[in-house]
Design a protein around this motif. Sequence first.
Motif, PDB file in Angstrom:
ATOM      1  N   ILE A  18      74.598 -12.830  73.720  1.00 28.94           N
ATOM      2  CA  ILE A  18      74.087 -13.903  74.584  1.00 28.94           C
ATOM      3  C   ILE A  18      72.924 -14.623  73.912  1.00 28.94           C
ATOM      4  O   ILE A  18      72.862 -15.864  73.899  1.00 28.94           O
ATOM      5  CB  ILE A  18      73.657 -13.331  75.947  1.00 28.94           C
ATOM      6  CG1 ILE A  18      74.896 -12.948  76.761  1.00 28.94           C
ATOM      7  CG2 ILE A  18      72.817 -14.351  76.722  1.00 28.94           C
ATOM      8  CD1 ILE A  18      74.581 -12.286  78.090  1.00 28.94           C
ATOM      9  N   THR A  19      72.005 -13.860  73.335  1.00 27.23           N
ATOM     10  CA  THR A  19      70.856 -14.477  72.642  1.00 27.23           C
ATOM     11  C   THR A  19      71.321 -15.377  71.512  1.00 27.23           C
ATOM     12  O   THR A  19      70.826 -16.506  71.348  1.00 27.23           O
ATOM     13  CB  THR A  19      69.920 -13.386  72.092  1.00 27.23           C
ATOM     14  OG1 THR A  19      69.473 -12.543  73.162  1.00 27.23           O
ATOM     15  CG2 THR A  19      68.709 -14.005  71.413  1.00 27.23           C
ATOM     16  N   ALA A  20      72.291 -14.908  70.722  1.00 22.12           N
ATOM     17  CA  ALA A  20      72.795 -15.692  69.598  1.00 22.12           C
ATOM     18  C   ALA A  20      73.513 -16.953  70.075  1.00 22.12           C
ATOM     19  O   ALA A  20      73.333 -18.033  69.499  1.00 22.12           O
ATOM     20  CB  ALA A  20      73.722 -14.838  68.741  1.00 22.12           C
ATOM     21  N   CYS A  21      74.332 -16.828  71.118  1.00 21.46           N
ATOM     22  CA  CYS A  21      75.075 -17.988  71.627  1.00 21.46           C
ATOM     23  C   CYS A  21      74.130 -19.096  72.074  1.00 21.46           C
ATOM     24  O   CYS A  21      74.323 -20.272  71.735  1.00 21.46           O
ATOM     25  CB  CYS A  21      75.969 -17.567  72.792  1.00 21.46           C
ATOM     26  SG  CYS A  21      77.440 -16.622  72.341  1.00 21.46           S
ATOM     27  N   VAL A  22      73.106 -18.739  72.832  1.00 15.40           N
ATOM     28  CA  VAL A  22      72.175 -19.746  73.335  1.00 15.40           C
ATOM     29  C   VAL A  22      71.326 -20.313  72.200  1.00 15.40           C
ATOM     30  O   VAL A  22      71.077 -21.523  72.138  1.00 15.40           O
ATOM     31  CB  VAL A  22      71.287 -19.152  74.445  1.00 15.40           C
ATOM     32  CG1 VAL A  22      70.258 -20.170  74.910  1.00 15.40           C
ATOM     33  CG2 VAL A  22      72.141 -18.685  75.619  1.00 15.40           C
ATOM     34  N   LEU A  23      70.886 -19.452  71.282  1.00 17.48           N
ATOM     35  CA  LEU A  23      70.055 -19.926  70.169  1.00 17.48           C
ATOM     36  C   LEU A  23      70.828 -20.913  69.297  1.00 17.48           C
ATOM     37  O   LEU A  23      70.298 -21.972  68.928  1.00 17.48           O
ATOM     38  CB  LEU A  23      69.588 -18.743  69.335  1.00 17.48           C
ATOM     39  CG  LEU A  23      68.738 -19.081  68.103  1.00 17.48           C
ATOM     40  CD1 LEU A  23      67.413 -19.690  68.529  1.00 17.48           C
ATOM     41  CD2 LEU A  23      68.490 -17.852  67.246  1.00 17.48           C
ATOM     42  N   VAL A  24      72.060 -20.595  68.948  1.00 19.92           N
ATOM     43  CA  VAL A  24      72.859 -21.470  68.089  1.00 19.92           C
ATOM     44  C   VAL A  24      73.193 -22.776  68.795  1.00 19.92           C
ATOM     45  O   VAL A  24      73.247 -23.843  68.175  1.00 19.92           O
ATOM     46  CB  VAL A  24      74.140 -20.741  67.641  1.00 19.92           C
ATOM     47  CG1 VAL A  24      75.099 -21.699  66.946  1.00 19.92           C
ATOM     48  CG2 VAL A  24      73.791 -19.589  66.702  1.00 19.92           C
ATOM     49  N   ALA A  73      71.088 -11.298  80.480  1.00 21.65           N
ATOM     50  CA  ALA A  73      70.596 -10.604  79.281  1.00 21.65           C
ATOM     51  C   ALA A  73      69.246  -9.950  79.566  1.00 21.65           C
ATOM     52  O   ALA A  73      68.992  -8.803  79.155  1.00 21.65           O
ATOM     53  CB  ALA A  73      70.479 -11.581  78.113  1.00 21.65           C
ATOM     54  N   GLY A  74      68.370 -10.662  80.277  1.00 21.92           N
ATOM     55  CA  GLY A  74      67.083 -10.077  80.644  1.00 21.92           C
ATOM     56  C   GLY A  74      67.245  -8.887  81.572  1.00 21.92           C
ATOM     57  O   GLY A  74      66.559  -7.867  81.422  1.00 21.92           O
ATOM     58  N   LEU A  75      68.166  -8.997  82.531  1.00 22.80           N
ATOM     59  CA  LEU A  75      68.413  -7.892  83.459  1.00 22.80           C
ATOM     60  C   LEU A  75      68.900  -6.649  82.726  1.00 22.80           C
ATOM     61  O   LEU A  75      68.416  -5.532  82.973  1.00 22.80           O
ATOM     62  CB  LEU A  75      69.443  -8.332  84.506  1.00 22.80           C
ATOM     63  CG  LEU A  75      69.920  -7.265  85.501  1.00 22.80           C
ATOM     64  CD1 LEU A  75      68.767  -6.803  86.386  1.00 22.80           C
ATOM     65  CD2 LEU A  75      71.069  -7.803  86.351  1.00 22.80           C
ATOM     66  N   ILE A  76      69.851  -6.821  81.811  1.00 27.97           N
ATOM     67  CA  ILE A  76      70.379  -5.677  81.053  1.00 27.97           C
ATOM     68  C   ILE A  76      69.289  -5.079  80.170  1.00 27.97           C
ATOM     69  O   ILE A  76      69.165  -3.852  80.055  1.00 27.97           O
ATOM     70  CB  ILE A  76      71.590  -6.115  80.200  1.00 27.97           C
ATOM     71  CG1 ILE A  76      72.707  -6.657  81.094  1.00 27.97           C
ATOM     72  CG2 ILE A  76      72.101  -4.947  79.374  1.00 27.97           C
ATOM     73  CD1 ILE A  76      73.184  -5.708  82.161  1.00 27.97           C
ATOM     74  N   MET A  77      68.482  -5.936  79.547  1.00 26.16           N
ATOM     75  CA  MET A  77      67.396  -5.441  78.695  1.00 26.16           C
ATOM     76  C   MET A  77      66.416  -4.607  79.508  1.00 26.16           C
ATOM     77  O   MET A  77      65.926  -3.565  79.047  1.00 26.16           O
ATOM     78  CB  MET A  77      66.673  -6.630  78.058  1.00 26.16           C
ATOM     79  CG  MET A  77      65.799  -6.266  76.874  1.00 26.16           C
ATOM     80  SD  MET A  77      66.788  -5.998  75.401  1.00 26.16           S
ATOM     81  CE  MET A  77      65.570  -5.368  74.267  1.00 26.16           C
ATOM     82  N   GLN A  78      66.131  -5.025  80.720  1.00 24.11           N
ATOM     83  CA  GLN A  78      65.209  -4.279  81.570  1.00 24.11           C
ATOM     84  C   GLN A  78      65.788  -2.924  81.964  1.00 24.11           C
ATOM     85  O   GLN A  78      65.045  -1.942  82.101  1.00 24.11           O
ATOM     86  CB  GLN A  78      64.868  -5.107  82.808  1.00 24.11           C
ATOM     87  CG  GLN A  78      64.007  -6.318  82.495  1.00 24.11           C
ATOM     88  CD  GLN A  78      63.901  -7.292  83.640  1.00 24.11           C
ATOM     89  OE1 GLN A  78      64.243  -6.977  84.784  1.00 24.11           O
ATOM     90  NE2 GLN A  78      63.436  -8.507  83.349  1.00 24.11           N
ATOM     91  N   MET A  79      67.091  -2.847  82.144  1.00 21.08           N
ATOM     92  CA  MET A  79      67.721  -1.565  82.442  1.00 21.08           C
ATOM     93  C   MET A  79      67.703  -0.643  81.217  1.00 21.08           C
ATOM     94  O   MET A  79      67.476   0.560  81.344  1.00 21.08           O
ATOM     95  CB  MET A  79      69.168  -1.787  82.887  1.00 21.08           C
ATOM     96  CG  MET A  79      69.319  -2.449  84.248  1.00 21.08           C
ATOM     97  SD  MET A  79      68.718  -1.420  85.609  1.00 21.08           S
ATOM     98  CE  MET A  79      67.196  -2.283  86.024  1.00 21.08           C
ATOM     99  N   GLU A 113      62.430  -8.849  78.012  1.00 20.63           N
ATOM    100  CA  GLU A 113      63.604  -9.721  77.868  1.00 20.63           C
ATOM    101  C   GLU A 113      63.664 -10.102  76.397  1.00 20.63           C
ATOM    102  O   GLU A 113      62.765  -9.736  75.622  1.00 20.63           O
ATOM    103  CB  GLU A 113      63.486 -10.946  78.790  1.00 20.63           C
ATOM    104  CG  GLU A 113      62.328 -11.861  78.503  1.00 20.63           C
ATOM    105  CD  GLU A 113      62.810 -13.230  78.020  1.00 20.63           C
ATOM    106  OE1 GLU A 113      63.934 -13.641  78.332  1.00 20.63           O
ATOM    107  OE2 GLU A 113      62.052 -13.876  77.291  1.00 20.63           O
ATOM    108  N   PRO A 114      64.718 -10.771  75.923  1.00 22.31           N
ATOM    109  CA  PRO A 114      64.831 -11.024  74.474  1.00 22.31           C
ATOM    110  C   PRO A 114      63.614 -11.663  73.824  1.00 22.31           C
ATOM    111  O   PRO A 114      63.280 -11.338  72.680  1.00 22.31           O
ATOM    112  CB  PRO A 114      66.062 -11.946  74.398  1.00 22.31           C
ATOM    113  CG  PRO A 114      66.919 -11.501  75.535  1.00 22.31           C
ATOM    114  CD  PRO A 114      65.949 -11.157  76.640  1.00 22.31           C
ATOM    115  N   SER A 115      62.901 -12.559  74.528  1.00 24.05           N
ATOM    116  CA  SER A 115      61.759 -13.230  73.893  1.00 24.05           C
ATOM    117  C   SER A 115      60.482 -12.404  73.939  1.00 24.05           C
ATOM    118  O   SER A 115      59.491 -12.779  73.307  1.00 24.05           O
ATOM    119  CB  SER A 115      61.506 -14.590  74.557  1.00 24.05           C
ATOM    120  OG  SER A 115      61.038 -14.435  75.880  1.00 24.05           O
ATOM    121  N   THR A 116      60.460 -11.276  74.660  1.00 25.32           N
ATOM    122  CA  THR A 116      59.277 -10.407  74.668  1.00 25.32           C
ATOM    123  C   THR A 116      59.562  -9.062  74.000  1.00 25.32           C
ATOM    124  O   THR A 116      58.750  -8.141  74.113  1.00 25.32           O
ATOM    125  CB  THR A 116      58.780 -10.153  76.110  1.00 25.32           C
ATOM    126  OG1 THR A 116      59.801  -9.473  76.857  1.00 25.32           O
ATOM    127  CG2 THR A 116      58.421 -11.448  76.801  1.00 25.32           C
TER     128      THR A 116
END
Length: 333
Positions: A246-252, A78-84, A92-95
């Motif tokens: 991905i963010t939602a799956c891990v958070l839940v 998820a961080g890699l895709i966000m950076q692209m 990344e999702p938390s920043t």
Amino acid sequence: MPELTSAKSTLTRRTWVGVLIAVLIVLLAGVSLFIGASSEVTVSGVASGDDGALFLLAASRVPRTVALLLSGAALGIAGLIMQMLVRNKFVEPSTTGVTEFASLGMMTALVLWPGMAILPRMAFVSVFALFGTWVFLRIIRFVPVRTLVLVPLVGIMLGGVVGAVTTFFAYRLDLLQALGQWMQGSFATVMRGRYEFLWIAALMMIIAWIAADRFSVIGLGEEFATNLGLNYRRVVAVGMVIVAVITACVLVTAGVLPFLGLVVPNIVSLMIGDNVRRSIPWVAGLGAVFVVACDIVARVVRFPYEMPLSVVVGIVGAGLFLWLLLRRRGRVH
């Protein structure tokens, strides 16, 4: 000839690093299975077929270890895709505020539908995370100077505002304790029946790998991607969905794990470059190693009690984040 020798040396080094990551995954996963408050799960007990040991292993230890591996791999990607998508190595999702929007979705679900099942709750949180991704991408379009550190700073500020709103309403509605439990990244309560939706995150990883070449192209800019005949907006939309789900799956499932999606892709980029298709297996493997190793530390520091995993991940991730900032300081543009 020197170029050929250098290429072979680089390939050999990458191969050995890949083998090391695979070995670490196996070793750390094995250690994770036999660490816990209960002393029933031992190698001898499992080998002898002890019913209590086998039950705890199947009901708790194996689900927890699988959840750790999936979460680490998924958040790294998820961080890699966000950076692209953003063309910035420090997001990344938390920043970027995405995690905070997902937390706002979690609180909204707790208020409107307290007894909501996990699957619809995950879908509900995914919508908020997707909206947060869209808001961040829209905001940075209006940032006049896209310096390396300014973009994540904008995301952190956005996340701070959304997080403050979430905390305010949680306080007014007497939900601070419930929200705090979800915000604390911990796999202590993960058991059989409470981690299976992380396989949806695994599906997102497969989709990311299928679309990897397109993500590499959009990482070069909208104009370049459009000139190559790529539908830029469609690829960005797919990336946004991957990050949000991905963010939602891990958070839940477990809560917030900060900085993981930032440091893991950067470390991989230093080793093998920015080709997304080539990076995805490395990012997934290193992310899994990182999370399992931090979880083992969280379990043994105050054994038999556990520290929240987010504390260990946050400390290590923040340290690596600072190292990356200082390392790139001379190349900020």
